[in-house]
Each structure stands twice: as structure tokens, then as C-alpha cells.
Design a protein around this motif. Structure first.
Motif, short mmCIF file in Angstrom:
data_model
loop_
_atom_site.label_atom_id
_atom_site.label_comp_id
_atom_site.label_asym_id
_atom_site.label_seq_id
_atom_site.Cartn_x
_atom_site.Cartn_y
_atom_site.Cartn_z
N THR A 122 0.78 -1.12 -0.07
CA THR A 122 0.06 -0.12 0.03
C THR A 122 1.04 1.21 -0.04
O THR A 122 1.84 1.55 0.79
N ILE A 123 0.66 2.11 -1.10
CA ILE A 123 1.36 3.24 -1.23
C ILE A 123 0.80 4.63 -1.15
O ILE A 123 -0.16 4.67 -2.05
N VAL A 124 0.95 5.37 -0.55
CA VAL A 124 0.28 6.84 -0.58
C VAL A 124 1.41 7.73 -0.77
O VAL A 124 2.54 7.95 -0.43
N CYS A 125 0.79 9.15 -1.46
CA CYS A 125 1.53 10.27 -1.56
C CYS A 125 0.38 11.34 -1.65
O CYS A 125 -0.58 11.29 -2.27
N GLY A 126 0.85 12.76 -1.17
CA GLY A 126 0.08 13.83 -1.32
C GLY A 126 0.09 14.42 -2.61
O GLY A 126 0.49 15.43 -3.14
N ASP A 127 -0.54 13.34 -3.70
CA ASP A 127 -0.27 13.65 -5.19
C ASP A 127 -1.23 12.58 -5.79
O ASP A 127 -1.28 11.45 -5.70
N SER A 128 -2.28 13.54 -6.68
CA SER A 128 -3.20 12.45 -7.39
C SER A 128 -2.71 11.53 -8.08
O SER A 128 -3.51 10.47 -8.61
N HIS A 129 -1.40 11.51 -8.80
CA HIS A 129 -0.93 10.81 -9.78
C HIS A 129 -0.33 9.42 -9.02
O HIS A 129 0.42 8.58 -10.00
N THR A 130 -0.53 9.17 -7.92
CA THR A 130 0.05 8.18 -6.98
C THR A 130 -0.42 6.75 -7.70
O THR A 130 0.22 5.90 -7.55
N ALA A 131 -1.58 6.70 -8.52
CA ALA A 131 -1.94 5.61 -9.16
C ALA A 131 -1.04 5.02 -10.04
O ALA A 131 -0.88 3.59 -10.30
N GLY A 137 1.38 -3.72 -9.09
CA GLY A 137 0.49 -4.60 -8.56
C GLY A 137 0.31 -3.92 -6.88
O GLY A 137 0.03 -4.80 -6.08
N ALA A 138 0.32 -2.91 -6.81
CA ALA A 138 0.51 -2.06 -5.69
C ALA A 138 -0.85 -1.38 -5.44
O ALA A 138 -1.42 -1.01 -6.62
N ILE A 139 -1.48 -1.36 -4.35
CA ILE A 139 -2.62 -0.34 -4.09
C ILE A 139 -2.17 1.10 -3.87
O ILE A 139 -1.29 1.29 -2.74
N ALA A 140 -2.11 1.80 -4.56
CA ALA A 140 -1.42 3.08 -4.55
C ALA A 140 -2.26 4.41 -4.81
O ALA A 140 -2.99 4.39 -5.77
N PHE A 141 -2.45 5.33 -4.06
CA PHE A 141 -3.49 6.37 -3.98
C PHE A 141 -3.08 7.87 -3.68
O PHE A 141 -2.25 7.70 -2.55
#
Length: 456
Positions: A122-131, A137-141
Motif C-alpha cells: 500500500t503506497i500513498v502520496c499527497g499527489d493525485s497521480h500516485t496511481a 500490483g500495488a494499491i497506490a493512491f
């Protein structure tokens, strides 16, 4: 009933909560940059809290950085955001890919290049293109600033599980047609909101045949389809990309689990879209959102509502015109969508031995210092500079008007970025989204041309 790829990764990270309700997810990797992190760090200070997992938090500088004379930051706000992140990283023990360092670059390129981005995370970032990272094969948002602070403090995040949408893509891409054309076509056909409320999984033989860099291009723009998440099954191509990268030291221990990350044959999808790309054409946007696009050979559509009318007025175009009628002034090769090495290589094939048209200002901005160095080792910088392109330092650059690289008001720009909103590339700038090959051919010809007739 079997489970989807998204279900498998999501369920593994649920710490609390029932399906259908907000659930508490554990976050494996938190990527940060200078724009959306300052308030979150300040929130920790105000509450006298420490950073929960500095070892799972990584910072880079990208949105505000100049691409000429990178240490000479003239904008006061930009300089403050950059110096603030540098200080926060030092104060809270966060590893930062700092200005001028070997790994510095756009956040969504730094993650994969360093091996931080891996299947099943699971990967997050304060940026909309984290997808973008979902290509592994990660859940990134992308998350907002308040959520950034929540992850800082707890390494968790409350989220409601979305529905599943499978986009099954098959057929061999024609010469001169690329991953960027696939995602632009999908958005043109189904709209900027068809993915809202869904996690998108891109499947099919076409996807399997793509490189990791091309896969990232497609997942990068899942957000432009209204989705927070875009995913692809990790496979041999994925594993070979990850193996040996600096932060992929857990490769041998993780590969067995990664190989289980696929949607079961009997997995249920709430919606399915099928696409055959065998006859897909190069795509060009004419309007002010990614849905407003056409096949290269097609005329711009008739006005159907006030949004179309406003877009035509802003862009200075009319229904019935074609892409080749647009009077271009700028060409931008860059952004987290298309500033990877393969993008620059493809563009260089078209540029080599030619000259930029006299009416065009053309710039190339590698998405990271890693890409810049690799490109220079191949001599790509020489090819672009001899043709009349400007060869810049890495950063977000002209993708958004947050740094010195901006398109002048009223000027049309062929751009390899991901958004063509009003003012996105500067006040009054007119943006047309295309593939790197289309942008390169436009730079040479001074207008859009059918790149299928250029690429051999």
C-alpha cells in the motif's frame, strides 16, 4: 468465489473495520514532496507527535524545482516550500532525495527507480497521480494534507473499499501507437468519471506485452478517468524490473507472495470494459479536460453543451477542425506520465537528424536524475540539443504552472503530460495531450502529423 488482485492486497492490509464501512489500512510506503507535506509536519509539531515510521517515509523535491540553474530558486513561495521540506526531513529523520542528488526527481519516478515501489504494497502520496505505482500490483493512491498527517502519526489510513472494474485490453498496438494513446482513448470514449468509485484493473494480452514504463503511463492517468486506483498484475516483467534496485533488498523473501497477486479466474468484477487496440489511432486532445480528445484522423466534435463551448473558446478552436490545423508554439517532453527513458528514446528516433521547426519552442525534461544520466549515456541529450530542443534538469516542469517553466498565454502546446485543464501549464496556456512520439514529430513539423507515417 475468487478474489480480485485489488481484494487480495486490500484485505492483507486491513487492521480494523468491516467491508462496506470505512476500514483502517496499514500503509507500507509514504512518499512525500514539498507541496503537500509542510502543513502535515507542522501538525505533528503542534500536537507534539513524532513521525511513526520515518523508515517508511521518503521525500523528494519535484513540483517547484527549476529545470535551469536548479539552485537559483527565485520564487519566494517555491523556495520556502523546498527549504521547509529539507528542514522537516532533517528534523523528523526522513530520507530525502535532495536537490541535485543522484536519485532526485518526480516522486512517481523515484519510487519505482529506487525499488521502493513493489508488488503488494500500500503506497500513498499527497499527489493525485500516485496511481502510477499500481502498475506494479500495488494499491497506490493520492491523499490530502490531513491524510498525510494521519499517516505521519499512525502509519494507517481510514478508507472505504471501492468496487472493482476490469479493463480488458487485447490486440497488437499498431506502429506509432502507444500506451498513452490507450489511456487517452479510454477516457475519450468513457469520460473523465467512468472510474469513479472503482479500483481499475488493466488486464489482457496488450497489457502483458507492455514494458513497465508503458504500464506506469496507463496507471498514471487512472485518476483522469475518475479512479483513485489503477492496478496491473505483477509478472515476470515486473519482477525483472524490481530485482536489484537499491531498496528491493527483500526480493528473494517476497517473490513467492508476489506471484500469488493476480485476480482469480472466478473473481467477480462489478463492471468490465473491453478494448481491442488493433486499429487504435494516435490520440490528441482538443479541449480542456482529457475526455475532450479525438483520433488523429477525426474532426473535432460538434458543440453539445456549455462545457464544450467554453473549451472551444478557451482553446481558440472550432468544431470540424482537425489536429493538424492547430497552430502549435511549444512542445513539452516530460512529466510523471511520459518522462521515462523509453519515452525519450522513442522521441529521439523521430528527432535524430532533424531540426525543430522555427515556430516551435521545444524542451525535454527527464523525469529524474537517473533518467537524465541514462539518457546522456546513450547520447540522447546530444540528439535533442542538435535538433534545437532545450535539455533540462529533472522535475515536474511544464506539467503544471508551479515553477518557471510555463507556456505563454494563448499559445498551443503539444504536451506529454496528463492534464489539459485551463491554466494548467500557465495562465491562458492551451494544452494538447499526446504521446512522446506525437510530440516529437510535432516539434519537427511545426504542427501535429500522423506519427504512424513517421515511425518505421
Amino acid at each position: 468465489m475468487g478474489r480480485t488482485l485489488f481484494d487480495k492486497v486490500w484485505n492483507k492490509h486491513v487492521l480494523h473495520g468491516n467491508e462496506g464501512e470505512p476500514q483502517l489500512l496499514y500503509i507500507d510506503l509514504h512518499l512525500i514532496h514539498e507541496v503537500t507535506s509542510p502543513q502535515a509536519f507542522e501538525g505533528l509539531r503542534i500536537q507534539n507527535r513524532s513521525l511513526r515510521r520515518p523508515d517508511l517515509t521518503f521525500a523528494t523535491l519535484d513540483h517547484n524545482v527549476p529545470t535551469i540553474d536548479i539552485f537559483n530558486i527565485k520564487d519566494e513561495i517555491a523556495n520556502k516550500q523546498i527549504t521547509t521540506l529539507q528542514k522537516n526531513a532533517k528534523d523528523f529523520g526522513v530520507h530525502i532525495f535532495d536537490m541535485g542528488s543522484d536519485e532526485q526527481g518526480i516522486v512517481h519516478m523515484v519510487g519505482p527507480e529506487t525499488g521502493l515501489t513493489q508488488p503488494g504494497k500500500t503506497i500513498v502520496c499527497g499527489d493525485s497521480h500516485t496511481a502510477t505505482h499500481g502498475a506494479f500490483g500495488a494499491i497506490a493512491f493520492g491523499i490530502g494534507t490531513s491524510e498525510v498527517e494521519h499517516v505521519f502519526a499512525a502509519q494507517t489510513l481510514w478508507q472505504t473499499k471501492p468496487k472493482n472494474l476490469k479493463i480488458d485490453i487485447n490486440g497488437k498496438l499498431p506502429t506509432g501507437v502507444y500506451a498513452k494513446d490507450i489511456i487517452l482513448y479510454l477516457i475519450n470514449q468513457y469520460g473523465v468519471d467512468f472510474g469513479t468509485g472503482y479500483a481499475l484493473e488493466f488486464t489482457g494480452e496488450t497489457i502483458k506485452s507492455l514494458s513497465m514504463e508503458a504500464r506506469m503511463t496507463i496507471c498514471n492517468m487512472a485518476i483522469e478517468a475518475g479512479a483513485k486506483y489503477g492496478m496491473m498484475q505483477p509478472d515476470k516483467t515486473t519482477f525483472e524490473y524490481v530485482k536489484g534496485r537499491p531498496y528491493a533488498t527483500n526480493f528473494d523473501q517476497s517473490i513467492d507472495w508476489w506471484q500469488t497477486l493476480y485476480s482469480d479466474e472466478d473473481a467477480y468484477f462489478d463492471k468490465v470494459i473491453e478494448l481491442d487496440v488493433s486499429n487504435l489511432e494516435p490520440q490528441v486532445t482538443w479541449g480542456t479536460n482529457p475526455e475532450m480528445g479525438v483520433n488523429f484522423s477525426s474532426p473535432f466534435p460538434e458543440i453539445k453543451d456549455s462545457n464544450d463551448e467554453r473549451a472551444y473558446n478557451y482553446m481558440g478552436l472550432k468544431p470540424g477542425q482537425k489536429a493538424e490545423d492547430i497552430e502549435l508554439g511549444y512542445v513539452f517532453l516530460g512529466s510523471c506520465t511520459n518522462a521515462r527513458l523509453s519515452d525519450l528514446v522513442e522521441a529521439s528516433h523521430i528527432v535524430k537528424g532533424n531540426k525543430v521547426h522555427p515556430n516551435i519552442t521545444a524542451i525535454v525534461v527527464p523525469g529524474s536524475r537517473t533518467v537524465k544520466k541514462e539518457a546522456e549515456a546513450l547520447g540522447l541529450d546530444v540528439i535533442f540539443k542538435e535538433a534545437g530542443f532545450e535539455w533540462r534538469e529533472p522535475g515536474c516542469s511544464m506539467c503544471l504552472g508551479m515553477n518557471p517553466d510555463q507556456v505563454p498565454e494563448g499559445v498551443h502546446c503539444a504536451s506529454t503530460s496528463n492534464r489539459n485543464f485551463e491554466g494548467r501549464q500557465g495562465k491562458g496556456a492551451r494544452t494538447h495531450l499526446v504521446s512522446p512520439a506525437m510530440a516529437a514529430a510535432a516539434a519537427i513539423n511545426g504542427k501535429f502529423v500522423d506519427v504512424r507515417k513517421v515511425v518505421v
